[in-house]
Each structure stands twice: as structure tokens, then as C-alpha cells.
Design a protein around this motif. Structure first.
Motif, PDB file in Angstrom:
ATOM      1  N   ASP A 117       1.054  80.212  32.077  1.00 13.32           N
ATOM      2  CA  ASP A 117       2.238  79.922  31.275  1.00 13.32           C
ATOM      3  C   ASP A 117       1.901  79.106  30.019  1.00 13.32           C
ATOM      4  OD1 ASP A 117       4.919  80.390  30.810  1.00 13.32           O
ATOM      5  OD2 ASP A 117       5.533  78.491  31.730  1.00 13.32           O
ATOM      6  N   LYS A 118       0.804  79.480  29.361  1.00 18.38           N
ATOM      7  CA  LYS A 118       0.365  78.827  28.118  1.00 18.38           C
ATOM      8  C   LYS A 118       0.374  79.827  26.965  1.00 18.38           C
ATOM      9  CE  LYS A 118      -1.062  74.897  30.055  1.00 18.38           C
ATOM     10  NZ  LYS A 118      -0.428  73.648  29.835  1.00 18.38           N
ATOM     11  N   LYS A 119       1.363  80.716  26.967  1.00 18.45           N
ATOM     12  CA  LYS A 119       1.419  81.780  25.963  1.00 18.45           C
ATOM     13  C   LYS A 119       1.592  81.226  24.548  1.00 18.45           C
ATOM     14  CE  LYS A 119       4.527  83.943  28.441  1.00 18.45           C
ATOM     15  NZ  LYS A 119       5.529  84.893  28.915  1.00 18.45           N
ATOM     16  N   ALA A 120       2.416  80.209  24.377  1.00 22.35           N
ATOM     17  CA  ALA A 120       2.627  79.625  23.045  1.00 22.35           C
ATOM     18  C   ALA A 120       1.331  78.996  22.537  1.00 22.35           C
ATOM     19  CB  ALA A 120       3.740  78.587  23.083  1.00 22.35           C
ATOM     20  N   THR A 133      -0.985  81.717  21.335  1.00 26.60           N
ATOM     21  CA  THR A 133      -0.597  82.253  20.030  1.00 26.60           C
ATOM     22  C   THR A 133      -0.980  81.290  18.917  1.00 26.60           C
ATOM     23  OG1 THR A 133       1.205  83.471  21.056  1.00 26.60           O
ATOM     24  CG2 THR A 133       1.335  83.148  18.676  1.00 26.60           C
ATOM     25  N   ARG A 134      -0.810  79.986  19.147  1.00 23.89           N
ATOM     26  CA  ARG A 134      -1.218  79.003  18.138  1.00 23.89           C
ATOM     27  C   ARG A 134      -2.725  79.036  17.923  1.00 23.89           C
ATOM     28  NH1 ARG A 134       2.390  75.777  20.773  1.00 23.89           N
ATOM     29  NH2 ARG A 134       0.742  74.589  21.765  1.00 23.89           N
ATOM     30  N   ASN A 135      -3.484  79.202  19.011  1.00 24.62           N
ATOM     31  CA  ASN A 135      -4.939  79.277  18.886  1.00 24.62           C
ATOM     32  C   ASN A 135      -5.379  80.555  18.197  1.00 24.62           C
ATOM     33  OD1 ASN A 135      -5.778  76.844  20.048  1.00 24.62           O
ATOM     34  ND2 ASN A 135      -5.547  77.656  22.093  1.00 24.62           N
ATOM     35  N   LYS A 136      -4.726  81.635  18.500  1.00 27.37           N
ATOM     36  CA  LYS A 136      -5.087  82.931  17.941  1.00 27.37           C
ATOM     37  C   LYS A 136      -4.744  82.991  16.450  1.00 27.37           C
ATOM     38  CE  LYS A 136      -6.657  87.036  18.859  1.00 27.37           C
ATOM     39  NZ  LYS A 136      -8.042  87.252  19.099  1.00 27.37           N
ATOM     40  N   GLY A 137      -3.676  82.320  16.054  1.00 27.35           N
ATOM     41  CA  GLY A 137      -3.264  82.347  14.660  1.00 27.35           C
ATOM     42  C   GLY A 137      -2.528  83.632  14.334  1.00 27.35           C
ATOM     43  N   LEU A 138      -2.000  83.695  13.148  1.00 29.75           N
ATOM     44  CA  LEU A 138      -1.268  84.874  12.718  1.00 29.75           C
ATOM     45  C   LEU A 138      -2.213  85.870  12.061  1.00 29.75           C
ATOM     46  CD1 LEU A 138       1.894  83.175  11.205  1.00 29.75           C
ATOM     47  CD2 LEU A 138       1.673  84.271  13.426  1.00 29.75           C
ATOM     48  N   ASP A 139      -1.850  87.110  12.106  1.00 30.46           N
ATOM     49  CA  ASP A 139      -2.616  88.183  11.509  1.00 30.46           C
ATOM     50  C   ASP A 139      -2.727  87.966   9.999  1.00 30.46           C
ATOM     51  OD1 ASP A 139      -2.015  91.264  10.279  1.00 30.46           O
ATOM     52  OD2 ASP A 139      -3.644  91.043  11.743  1.00 30.46           O
ATOM     53  N   THR A 140      -3.873  88.301   9.438  1.00 32.12           N
ATOM     54  CA  THR A 140      -4.115  88.121   8.006  1.00 32.12           C
ATOM     55  C   THR A 140      -3.083  88.853   7.153  1.00 32.12           C
ATOM     56  OG1 THR A 140      -6.474  87.823   8.415  1.00 32.12           O
ATOM     57  CG2 THR A 140      -5.833  88.392   6.179  1.00 32.12           C
TER      58      THR A 140
END
Length: 126
Positions: free
Chosen positions: A42-45, A48-55
């Protein structure tokens, strides 16, 4: 896994095993849990923060800003994108990533009408 979740360093052999099993992602020393583990824990948020947004999405933020305001300064672009960069990057790395995005966009979508020291980015005319 515990060390990765706590952002502690792990040895290369352990990192290789965890990556092969699909438990972690990222590059040394910035490993983070995979999406599979994020769902289970349950650490999905956080994932997403670690992955960052797509360029491409980051580029669209810049273009949208220019559409609305006519131009964008580097300071404005930094303010717009800094908090959207992956959490594991430090400030210097975030600025470099933004610089790379601007460099890429300069080839086809935007141009600098300011100076090198005080850039002012606008859309290129077709």
C-alpha cells in the motif's frame, strides 16, 4: 527490501537479486520498491513519487505554461517542475533533468528569445 524502503545503501549483489525478482527499480544508489511491491504494501503514492512523471507530460506542462503566459523563464519552469521530479533525485539532479528536457524541446517546439543567463522560452512558429 527493508533497507530499500528505508533508503539505506545495499550491496550490489543484493540489488541485482532484488532487481531480477522484480522487487526494486532505479539505479544505484537510488533504488526504490517496484510497483508490484508498492501495491502489496500500500505504498502506491510513494512509488509514483519515486518514479516521477513521464518526460512527455513534463514537456506538456512547459508548453501549457507558455500557451497561457506567452513565455516561460527558467525560474518559472523550475518552479513548475521541481516538485514533479522523482523523489530520489537531489536538487542538482532535478535541475539537470529540466535542462535536458529544455534542450530536447529546443530542437523542435521551443526557442530562447532571451539571453543565456536570463532565458525566455517561447513556442517556435511552424
Amino acid at each position: 527490501m527493508d533497507k530499500v524502503q528505508k533508503s539505506l545503501p545495499i550491496n550490489d549483489k543484493a540489488a541485482q537479486r532484488l532487481k531480477q525478482k522484480g522487487f526494486i527499480e532505479g539505479r544505484k544508489p537510488n533504488y526504490f520498491i517496484s510497483s508490484q511491491i508498492a501495491r502489496i504494501t500500500d505504498k502506491k503514492a510513494q512509488y509514483t513519487r519515486n518514479k516521477g512523471l513521464d518526460t512527455e507530460l513534463l514537456k506538456s506542462f512547459i508548453l501549457r505554461h507558455i500557451d497561457i503566459h506567452g513565455y516561460a523563464t527558467r525560474k518559472e519552469i523550475d518552479e513548475l517542475l521541481m516538485d514533479k521530479m522523482p523523489d530520489y533525485l537531489d536538487e542538482k539532479q532535478r535541475k539537470k533533468r529540466i535542462e535536458n528536457i529544455l534542450q530536447d524541446m529546443r530542437n523542435d517546439t521551443i526557442k530562447n528569445i532571451g539571453s543565456r543567463k536570463v532565458p525566455k522560452w517561447v513556442k517556435k512558429k511552424d
